[in-house]
Design an enzyme around this catalytic site. Structure first.
Site, short mmCIF file in Angstrom:
data_model
loop_
_atom_site.label_atom_id
_atom_site.label_comp_id
_atom_site.label_asym_id
_atom_site.label_seq_id
_atom_site.Cartn_x
_atom_site.Cartn_y
_atom_site.Cartn_z
CE LYS A 103 -3.40 -2.29 -0.14
NZ LYS A 103 -4.52 -2.90 0.71
C1 PLP Z 1 -5.47 -4.46 0.58
C2 PLP Z 1 -6.93 -4.09 1.55
C3 PLP Z 1 -7.74 -4.63 2.17
C4 PLP Z 1 -6.87 -4.78 3.50
O1 PLP Z 1 -5.99 -4.40 3.92
P1 PLP Z 1 -4.54 -5.54 5.33
O2 PLP Z 1 -4.02 -3.96 5.77
O3 PLP Z 1 -4.00 -6.16 4.09
O4 PLP Z 1 -6.12 -6.56 6.08
C5 PLP Z 1 -8.79 -4.35 1.79
N1 PLP Z 1 -9.96 -3.47 1.39
C6 PLP Z 1 -9.30 -3.24 0.40
C7 PLP Z 1 -10.10 -2.99 -1.31
C8 PLP Z 1 -7.74 -3.70 -0.40
O5 PLP Z 1 -7.57 -2.99 -0.94
#
Ligand code: PLP
Length: 391
Positions: free
Chosen positions: A189
């Site tokens: 991210k």
């Molecule tokens: C990555 C992601 C998540 C989950 O995030 P985590 O921190 O890995 O739990 C949830 N929603 C979307 C749209 C994502 O891309």
């Protein structure tokens, strides 16, 4: 094209950028003897809420945990319905089932892949309690339209803001708009703590509930208990979860957050380079960018025009990999995933946009660690694949 294809370095789809400050802060934390949730996490939360412009921030160990806690805080019950996009990661749906509630999936707009407010309204029933839009790729949804619907039907709104650090809508950070906003610090991210997440809200009651639920349902958290003047005494007020973020992770987060705007500028310039280069190529199309917001550019997604090429999307991805470029697909829509499809009897034809677009989309590398040459290489490889394979 290149003689030395095998010796050339592979460009991964995503890579974090960790600096000396992050490393030194982690070392400092490890030497301090306080590794789990404590002063660094408190600082990360304080910095974060200032950055977003919200009243409260609760650090947790994933965005999935944040989404779950948001539903707990709002008080979603068995049998309630929660409206979510089909074009998302499975986490958005899975947290709804943690509550024994029912995820109600809706199709996306084919040009932005964002949730379509008109589709939301069609799916509202007496049982609908919450809407969880996703700011797909880092672009804001049509927030005014969504909040208007929520108000009219008395629904709560949670942003799945996993892609949206930072995303702006009409000049304001999207973290200021919904009842609860959930961010992700997963390693791919826009900023990372390895694993981590943050729930942001202006509502004190939600904050208290999320804090308690995030740590075993204890009436006070470990940080309060163990700091100077704290006490050994605690009460269990609900069956909670183990979602707290460690100070080791927060040490990384404190410094990643400081660089969030720099990272954004770097991604934005890659995005404009891509957009400019692809504008006149009819075989591919970049997603539409809406004028009301400022994009976080977590993802740069192109749609390939399969009618003009002799290869399909999967073959396009294979060819990019052969040229040492990593890509991805966001997302395999949930209505095509075996579990969701079977459990909720979802039909591809009821999601015409998502079904069609799924076979066209490719997410390109876009991250601060990329060099100008990396960006040029991605563009040139795409152009050469197209010129060889166009009909
Ligand atoms: C990555 C992601 C998540 C989950 O995030 P985590 O921190 O890995 O739990 C949830 N929603 C979307 C749209 C994502 O891309």
């Amino acid at each position: 094209m290149k003689k030395n294809n095998t010796s050339e370095k592979f460009l991964p789809f995503a890579l974090p950028l960790i600096g000396k400050d992050e490393i030194m802060e982690v070392v400092d934390t490890m030497k301090s003897g306080w590794l789990t949730t404590g002063p660094k996490t408190k600082k990360f939360e304080d910095d974060f809420k200032k950055y977003i412009g919200s009243k409260h921030a609760v650090a947790v160990n994933s965005c999935t945990a944040a989404l779950h806690l948001a539903l707990v805080a709002i008080g979603v019950k068995e049998g309630d319905e929660v409206i979510i996009p089909s074009m998302t990661f499975t986490a958005t749906a899975e947290v709804v089932t943690y509550m024994n509630a029912k995820p109600v999936f809706i199709d996306c707009d084919p040009e932005t892949l964002l949730i379509d407010p008109k589709e939301i309204e069609k799916k509202i029933t007496k049982r609908t309690k919450v809407i969880i839009p996703v700011h797909y790729g880092g672009q804001a949804c049509d927030i005014d339209a969504i909040l208007k619907i929520a108000k009219r039907y008395k629904l709560k709104v949670i942003w799945d803001a996993a892609h949206a650090l930072p995303t702006f809508y009409k000049g304001k950070n999207i973290g200021q708009f919904a009842d609860i906003v959930c961010f992700s610090f997963y390693v791919t991210k826009t900023i990372t703590t390895g694993e981590g997440g943050m729930a942001v809200t202006n509502n004190k009651k939600y904050t208290d509930k999320m804090r308690i639920a995030a740590l075993h349902g204890l009436s006070r958290d470990a940080w309060n208990r163990y700091k100077k003047g704290g006490s050994w005494y605690y009460e269990v007020v609900m069956p909670g979860f183990k979602y707290n973020l460690t100070d080791i992770a927060s040490s990384i987060g404190i410094h990643q957050l400081k660089r969030a705007d720099t990272f954004l500028n770097q991604r934005s310039s890659i995005a404009s380079e891509y957009t400019k280069s692809f504008r006149d190529i009819p075989e591919i199309k970049s997603l539409t960018v809406m004028p009301y917001g400022k994009h976080a550019w977590h993802l740069y997604v192109i749609k390939i025009n399969t009618g003009r090429l002799r290869i399909n999307r999967n073959q396009f991805i294979d060819k990019m990999r052969e040229k040492n470029i990593g890509t991805s697909v966001h997302f395999i829509p949930l209505h095509l995933q075996p579990y969701w499809k079977k459990t909720y009897n979802l039909k591809a034809m009821d999601f015409p946009n998502g079904t069609k677009v799924y076979n066209q989309i490719i997410s390109l590398p876009i991250y601060p660690k990329m060099t100008e040459n990396d960006v040029k290489k991605v563009i040139n490889v795409i152009k050469s694949i197209i010129s060889i394979n166009k009909l």
